[in-house]
Design a protein around this motif. Sequence first.
Motif, PDB file in Angstrom:
ATOM      1  N   LYS A 133      -7.405 -10.947   8.118  1.00 58.67           N
ATOM      2  CA  LYS A 133      -8.390 -10.107   7.428  1.00 58.67           C
ATOM      3  C   LYS A 133      -7.692  -9.104   6.507  1.00 58.67           C
ATOM      4  O   LYS A 133      -8.100  -8.916   5.362  1.00 58.67           O
ATOM      5  N   ASN A 134      -6.620  -8.470   6.985  1.00 57.01           N
ATOM      6  CA  ASN A 134      -5.894  -7.483   6.180  1.00 57.01           C
ATOM      7  C   ASN A 134      -5.195  -8.111   4.986  1.00 57.01           C
ATOM      8  O   ASN A 134      -5.050  -7.466   3.942  1.00 57.01           O
TER       9      ASN A 134
ATOM     10  N   ARG B  64       0.840  -1.192   0.000  1.00 61.26           N
ATOM     11  CA  ARG B  64       0.000   0.000   0.000  1.00 61.26           C
ATOM     12  C   ARG B  64       0.874   1.240   0.000  1.00 61.26           C
ATOM     13  O   ARG B  64       1.693   1.429   0.876  1.00 61.26           O
TER      14      ARG B  64
ATOM     15  N   THR C  71       0.125 -11.555   1.065  1.00 65.26           N
ATOM     16  CA  THR C  71      -1.258 -11.470   0.621  1.00 65.26           C
ATOM     17  C   THR C  71      -1.955 -12.821   0.790  1.00 65.26           C
ATOM     18  O   THR C  71      -1.298 -13.871   0.846  1.00 65.26           O
TER      19      THR C  71
ATOM     20  N   GLU D 116      -6.678 -10.257  12.902  1.00 63.29           N
ATOM     21  CA  GLU D 116      -6.696  -8.990  12.161  1.00 63.29           C
ATOM     22  C   GLU D 116      -5.750  -9.059  10.969  1.00 63.29           C
ATOM     23  O   GLU D 116      -6.055  -8.540   9.887  1.00 63.29           O
ATOM     24  N   LEU D 117      -4.606  -9.708  11.154  1.00 59.68           N
ATOM     25  CA  LEU D 117      -3.664  -9.870  10.049  1.00 59.68           C
ATOM     26  C   LEU D 117      -4.300 -10.678   8.927  1.00 59.68           C
ATOM     27  O   LEU D 117      -4.211 -10.308   7.758  1.00 59.68           O
TER      28      LEU D 117
ATOM     29  N   ILE E 183      -1.109  -5.745  15.618  1.00 58.61           N
ATOM     30  CA  ILE E 183      -2.441  -6.329  15.440  1.00 58.61           C
ATOM     31  C   ILE E 183      -2.399  -7.808  15.824  1.00 58.61           C
ATOM     32  O   ILE E 183      -1.334  -8.405  15.950  1.00 58.61           O
TER      33      ILE E 183
ATOM     34  N   LEU F 284       0.318  -6.450   1.662  1.00 58.07           N
ATOM     35  CA  LEU F 284       0.476  -5.875   2.996  1.00 58.07           C
ATOM     36  C   LEU F 284       1.929  -5.979   3.433  1.00 58.07           C
ATOM     37  O   LEU F 284       2.543  -7.045   3.337  1.00 58.07           O
TER      38      LEU F 284
ATOM     39  N   GLU G  90       2.537   0.944   7.632  1.00 55.00           N
ATOM     40  CA  GLU G  90       1.773   1.736   6.664  1.00 55.00           C
ATOM     41  C   GLU G  90       2.688   2.615   5.844  1.00 55.00           C
ATOM     42  O   GLU G  90       3.721   3.026   6.281  1.00 55.00           O
TER      43      GLU G  90
ATOM     44  N   ILE H 231       2.060  -4.166  11.525  1.00 57.02           N
ATOM     45  CA  ILE H 231       1.671  -3.710  10.194  1.00 57.02           C
ATOM     46  C   ILE H 231       2.402  -2.402   9.944  1.00 57.02           C
ATOM     47  O   ILE H 231       2.486  -1.551  10.822  1.00 57.02           O
TER      48      ILE H 231
ATOM     49  N   LYS I  52      -6.296 -10.292   3.084  1.00 53.83           N
ATOM     50  CA  LYS I  52      -7.278 -10.579   2.027  1.00 53.83           C
ATOM     51  C   LYS I  52      -7.601  -9.342   1.202  1.00 53.83           C
ATOM     52  O   LYS I  52      -8.382  -9.405   0.271  1.00 53.83           O
ATOM     53  N   GLY I  53      -6.976  -8.204   1.528  1.00 59.22           N
ATOM     54  CA  GLY I  53      -7.250  -6.949   0.835  1.00 59.22           C
ATOM     55  C   GLY I  53      -6.795  -6.941  -0.611  1.00 59.22           C
ATOM     56  O   GLY I  53      -6.160  -7.875  -1.107  1.00 59.22           O
TER      57      GLY I  53
END
Length: 103
Positions: A31-32, A2, A56, A28-29, A24, A39, A103, A101, A34-35
Amino acid sequence: PRGISSNLILDPFKYLNLYNMFYISIDELRKNLKGSTPLLFSYLKKDGTFRKAIGTLNENLIPEEKRPKNSSKNNGSNLKYFDLDKNDWRSISKDCSIIEIIE
């Protein structure tokens, strides 16, 4: 990852602002991962070292020859993810205590 073009930066971790990291849970990882974009994250391995990853679970981002053959759920004792830097599958222990995570 990202906000970072992986085609332009060979080592995206080299240029990180470490103040943009947050912790996290493994759920939570999952779920993220699957974006729609890869990541950038790191986690503490069982041997005490950190692994940096660009990962991913989005099948559209995984090379066709590396995609899962069956549709088994990824909810066992380890979280399996595809590492785009290593071009292979990796796993994180469900008991992993530190996941960051970036960013």
